[in-house]
Enzyme design. Structure first.
Site, PDB file in Angstrom:
ATOM      1  N   GLU A 122       0.862  -1.194   0.000  1.00 17.23           N
ATOM      2  CA  GLU A 122       0.000   0.000   0.000  1.00 17.23           C
ATOM      3  C   GLU A 122       0.891   1.235   0.000  1.00 17.23           C
ATOM      4  O   GLU A 122       2.087   1.136   0.303  1.00 17.23           O
ATOM      5  CB  GLU A 122      -0.870   0.004   1.260  1.00 17.23           C
ATOM      6  N   GLU A 360       9.180  -8.170  -3.267  1.00 23.52           N
ATOM      7  CA  GLU A 360       9.070  -9.377  -2.412  1.00 23.52           C
ATOM      8  C   GLU A 360      10.046  -9.292  -1.239  1.00 23.52           C
ATOM      9  O   GLU A 360      10.659 -10.294  -0.840  1.00 23.52           O
ATOM     10  CB  GLU A 360       9.257 -10.642  -3.247  1.00 23.52           C
TER      11      GLU A 360
END
Ligand SMILES: Cc1cc2nc3c(=O)[nH]c(=O)nc-3n(C[C@H](O)[C@H](O)[C@H](O)COP(=O)(O)OP(=O)(O)OC[C@H]3O[C@@H](n4cnc5c(N)ncnc54)[C@H](O)[C@@H]3O)c2cc1C
Length: 476
Positions: A122, A360
């Site tokens: 986000e 990641e």
């Protein structure tokens, strides 16, 4: 699946990529041609790791990494699209989906008719996933109302299934818990944003999503409420594994292109490969590439042991992304000016690989985590120079800052993490080496790992002085 069938599949993938996957064209068009994706779907690649009873191939993690490496040798955007679908995109559903959720989604995911994406990042929650603001509130009818923003979603523009993380305070008894939800992006209140323009991986779709009073049905919840963070760790292990496999593909392609060039290119009256400095650079590159592939295979072999998989895929992610960037950079360097020209085909490798050190889990965040894990749960080692060097570094931290104080020494944890990552790579390479050549490659990585573990920290007073000036904004 038998070894013969997997080998045949790999040959089919190689043949298809050779004929239809053109990295420079994909980079320039900022998209993968639909016929390439449908061709891979026909080969069964979107179902590689999905259960056979739903149309998947049920491949082991190890075999899946071999396929992703093969695709990445041709093009990283394609490998990312398929790797994300198989890893982050579908792992949660496979592991925690109900029979009804499996029935609804897995057949079309396995056929490639539905492509999956995973949305957790986000605007205010990147490396710090405890800061998630996207909120899912249970309403009386058993449904959930979701509000929030997700950014940088790989496969965002292609996906017909999103797995999202959302804060679900109070749900499942966890005051600050998160949960995973399966979301059809056509649901009212899901707003897909335009494609991002990126440095590399331009053929891989990346979009944001806005959730505006999105009402999800009760069966959108994946697994137990409040367990999202625990689930996320497992899903990320798979994501990091396949990402690392892609890095092996990039490193292989970069090294192959470089070797061709240094044999052909003559300067100072001889081929570049005859220069001793070049030879040394290439020997190291070959050793790193070997260790990358050994570490990926070692991590993949732990697929049934979630804790080992999480630990080894963290090491693999850092080692392989650093390795891919380094080898792609060396490819450009040894191609000289030609390396900087896009048509040569190595510049795109570096642009594509660069993000693997960020997404990641940013490498520096993972290194600090790897160091912390080693401090608190040291991996049993052998009484050899490699394990001894890492253990010595660990003991130094514990001796200088006993107890809880050791946990606050992030810079030392980060340095220990780097030693751990290289140790894991060296261990995997040493264990896998069967031939004298492989043993030589493993020995080179082992020696560098030992040197790295023993490397002294930067001069602490100088760092403190400079940091203070940077914090106060007085450094020019
Ligand atoms: C092309 C692309 C595809 C992506 N795909 C997905 C996806 O499919 N799904 C998804 O959910 N997300 C995705 N992401 C998001 C990605 O995982 C995040 O960008 C990444 O986790 C880093 O978060 P951030 O960008 O907010 O960086 P920040 O958290 O702001 O960090 C910026 C940098 O600061 C440093 N840093 C931060 N914290 C620390 C620390 N504690 N110690 C040391 N250094 C630190 C690191 O160098 C880090 O790179 C994607 C991103 C990109 C660019």
């Amino acid at each position: 699946m038998s070894a013969d069938v997997v080998d045949a599949l790999l040959r089919g993938v190689k043949d298809f990529t050779k004929r239809h996957v053109h990295a420079l064209a994909i980079d320039e068009a900022h998209r993968i041609p639909p016929e390439v994706l449908s061709g891979f779907a026909e080969l069964g690649l979107f179902g590689l790791t999905l259960p056979p009873e739903f149309g998947g191939a049920g491949l082991t993690a190890l075999d899946a990494t071999r396929v992703i490496t093969t695709i990445a040798q041709a093009d990283r955007s394609v490998a990312t699209t398929i790797g994300l679908h198989l890893g982050l995109g579908t792992r949660g559903l496979v592991a925690w989906g109900t029979p009804a959720q499996h029935e609804r989604w897995l057949p079309s995911l396995a056929s490639g008719e539905v492509i999956a994406a995973f949305a957790t990042t986000e605007p205010g929650a990147g490396s710090d996933l405890s800061a998630l603001q996207c909120l899912a509130v249970a309403n009386g009818a058993g449904q959930f109302t979701v509000n929030g923003n997700k950014i940088y979603v790989t496969n965002g523009g292609l996906a017909s299934l999103l797995t999202i993380t959302a804060a679900t305070p109070g749900l499942g008894g966890a005051a600050r818990g998160t949960s995973l939800f399966l979301v059809d992006p056509k649901t009212k209140g899901v707003l897909r944003q335009p494609e991002e323009h990126k440095l590399g991986l331009r053929g891989s779709s990346t979009t944001a999503f806005v959730f505006d009073e999105t009402v999800l049905p009760p069966d959108a919840l994946l697994g137990e409420p409040g367990q999202g963070t625990a689930y996320l760790h497992h899903v990320l292990s798979w994501g990091r594994l396949l990402l690392s496999a892609g890095c092996v593909g990039t490193a292989t392609a970069a090294l192959e292109a470089t070797l061709l060039h240094v044999h052909a290119r003559k300067q100072f009256h001889r081929a570049l490969i005859k220069q001793e400095v070049v030879q040394q650079q290439l020997a190291r590159a070959a050793a790193i590439k070997y260790a990358m592939s050994a570490l990926v295979a070692h991590a993949a072999a732990s697929e049934d042991d979630h804790a080992a998989l999480a630990r080894l895929t963290t090491s693999a992610k850092v080692f392989c992304s650093d390795g891919a960037v380094e080898l792609a950079d060396l490819a450009i360097q040894l191609h000289g000016g030609a390396g900087y020209i896009e048509d040569t085909g190595v510049a795109v490798m570096l642009r594509d690989a660069r993000v693997t050190r960020i997404f990641e889990g940013a490498n520096d965040v993972l290194l600090t985590h790897a160091g912390l894990m080693e401090l608190t749960e040291p991996q049993p080692g052998k009484p050899d120079a490699l394990d001894g060097a890492v253990e010595q570094r660990r003991q130094k931290i514990l001796t200088e800052s006993p107890g809880v104080r050791a946990l606050n020494r992030k810079v030392e944890q980060h340095a220990l993490g780097k030693a751990v990552v290289w140790r894991d790579a060296a261990r995997a390479a040493l264990a896998q080496a069967r031939t004298p050549l492989e043993a030589a490659a493993a020995a080179l990585v082992r020696d560098e790992a030992i040197a790295l573990a023993a490397r002294p920290a930067l001069d602490a007073p100088a760092v403190t002085t400079l940091t203070a000036s940077l914090l106060e904004g007085v450094f020019p």
